[in-house]
Design an enzyme around this catalytic site. Structure first.
Site, PDB file in Angstrom:
ATOM      1  N   ASP A 123       0.846  -1.195   0.000  1.00  0.00           N
ATOM      2  CA  ASP A 123       0.000   0.000   0.000  1.00  0.00           C
ATOM      3  C   ASP A 123       0.880   1.243   0.000  1.00  0.00           C
ATOM      4  O   ASP A 123       2.022   1.214   0.464  1.00  0.00           O
ATOM      5  CB  ASP A 123      -0.916   0.038   1.233  1.00  0.00           C
ATOM      6  N   ASP A 137       3.382   4.623  15.593  1.00  0.00           N
ATOM      7  CA  ASP A 137       3.745   3.566  16.530  1.00  0.00           C
ATOM      8  C   ASP A 137       5.235   3.242  16.558  1.00  0.00           C
ATOM      9  O   ASP A 137       5.913   3.476  17.554  1.00  0.00           O
ATOM     10  CB  ASP A 137       2.906   2.306  16.269  1.00  0.00           C
ATOM     11  N   ASP A 172       0.465   5.063   1.451  1.00  0.00           N
ATOM     12  CA  ASP A 172      -0.333   5.980   2.252  1.00  0.00           C
ATOM     13  C   ASP A 172       0.270   7.379   2.194  1.00  0.00           C
ATOM     14  O   ASP A 172       1.498   7.546   2.134  1.00  0.00           O
ATOM     15  CB  ASP A 172      -0.405   5.505   3.703  1.00  0.00           C
TER      16      ASP A 172
END
Length: 458
Positions: A68, A148, A70
């Site tokens: 992906d 994170d 982003d």
């Protein structure tokens, strides 16, 4: 770059990011999807900041093909929607913009802030240490420290094609180290799913988990009880359907997290006979990994059939020993196991129903006479159930001869199938004829001869 133990839990400085100019890093626009570039350039054209961020940047730096791409920006979701007509806003917990290009979706997130200002207070909600809503927007520096892991906090700036690192992610990437940003216990409490993400990234990338990041994994697993069961299903699919499910299984058990997600299965595995260790789960996950790596399709129904089979099998064996018919026992036990599991991980019906069919068909493989094998062969779930039978045979649960018979039966011609089934019927015929009052001797003699011939043919 290696760091001392005293530096492990430090909070990175948001004021002095590392800026790596284009000639000094390996990311090329040729390796970024055309649709992601369209979004980046269009946001730049509208005078918004636009950065590729997260796993896409990480994977490009590691030489992997990103799954992906982003985008992070200072544009609000509503402003993104004004820029792109092919945009939909999703999410309440985290408001996001999805820009659609056919089946391809580019996710656009607004820079998150720390939620400390009065204007942002209503947009960020924390309950018992867990973030339940986070739509407080801020700067790129604040956004970086809200992410994170350090290796996921790297930004590729479309303005000048530089790389921006606020959290020493490049150093950890080079060292093969997985490290949480900030205080690990606090970050896990904010979102317990980060414990599963730690396992996933460690297995996917082959990274070691830094000591302070790893320690709470043994202690805070109970926090997963507060995560919605539907969200845990989504996370487990990411864990087990990425080609390294067996490694994930072993790590989850190592940290005690598997027992919290699949308590019935863990209890069954813990009670295994030391002379006959249970191997079906490991074999099933290895089989799934091989299929994914070969580009073959996989389904959550088969995955969860493997993960939950041990408590089903043990329960069925117990009820059959108490006198219940096997089909009735299978129906009752599978329903009970599924109900208990739903409170932990919510498996959608479109997967749980086929999963239960895979289990329910297992006793039918034992029935190899008459028209039953032909009917079973036409069942919509036959192939998945047959693959499950092969796993059981490899694990020593059923006789390999049974699995081999069904393999031959599928490939056999119509006449050969009839012969195979006729042999099964003849083996049963003597038992039925013994109850007859007349002609028993001659009938039994013929039956025994036929049975002997059939055994020779096998």
């Amino acid at each position: 770059m290696q760091e001392s133990d005293n530096d492990i839990t430090r909070t990175p400085s948001a004021t002095t990011p590392l800026i790596v100019p284009r000639p000094e890093h390996g990311i090329s626009r040729a390796n970024i999807s055309a649709n992601a570039l369209k979004v980046l350039y269009r946001l730049k054209q509208e005078n918004f900041q636009a950065h590729l961020v997260g796993g896409g940047v990480r994977d490009l730096l590691l030489g992997h093909e990103p799954k992906d791409f982003d985008v992070a920006t200072d544009a609000t979701p509503e402003q993104v929607r004004q820029v792109f007509r092919n945009c939909r806003l999703i999410g309440r917990r985290f408001r996001l913009a999805h820009v659609h290009f056919g089946r391809d979706i580019i996710e656009v997130a607004t820079f998150r802030g720390n939620g400390e200002s009065e204007a942002e207070e209503g947009e960020r909600c924390v309950e018992n240490g867990m973030i339940v809503r986070d739509n407080a927007y801020g700067t790129i520096a604040e956004d970086a420290l809200r992410r994170d892991f350090t290796i996921n906090a790297l930004y590729y700036n479309i303005q000048d094609f530089s790389l921006i690192d606020y959290a020493d992610g490049l150093a950890d990437l080079r060292a093969g180290k997985l490290r949480l940003i900030g205080d690990p216990e606090q970050r896990y409490r904010e979102d317990p799913v980060r414990m599963l993400r730690a396992v996933r990234f460690a297995c996917k990338l082959g990274f070691s988990i830094e000591e302070a990041t790893e320690r709470p994994l043994f202690e805070l697993g109970h926090l997963l009880d507060g995560v919605p069961a539907a969200r845990l299903f989504d996370e487990l699919i990411k864990l087990f359907h990425a080609g390294y499910g067996l490694d994930v299984f072993e790590k989850l058990r190592h940290y005690g997290l598997f027992a919290l997600l699949f308590p019935d299965t863990e209890a069954a595995l813990a009670c295994e006979d030391h002379d006959f260790p249970i191997t079906l789960v490991s074999r099933g996950l290895a089989n799934t990994d091989a299929r994914i790596q070969a580009g073959k399709p996989v389904t959550p129904a088969f995955l969860f059939a493997v993960l939950l089979w041990e408590p089903v099998r043990a329960g069925v064996e117990r009820m059959v020993a108490e006198g219940m018919q096997i089909n009735e026992a299978m129906t009752q036990v599978s329903a009970e196991v599924c109900v208990r599991q739903q409170s932990r991980v919510a498996v959608p019906k479109r997967f749980s129903l086929p999963m239960r069919e895979i289990w329910a068909l297992q006793p039918r493989f034992e029935q190899r006479e008459g028209k039953r094998p032909f009917r079973l062969l036409t069942h919509p779930r036959f192939r998945a159930a047959y693959d499950f039978l092969l796993l059981r045979a490899e694990a020593g649960e059923v006789d390999r001869e049974l699995a081999e018979w069904w393999t031959r039966f599928q490939d056999a011609s119509g006449q050969e199938r009839a012969s195979m089934v006729e042999g099964g019927a003849r083996r049963r015929r003597p038992r039925r004829r013994r109850r007859r009052k007349s002609g028993a001797a001659s009938s039994n003699g013929g039956g025994e001869s036929s049975a002997g011939a059939a055994k020779g043919a096998q």
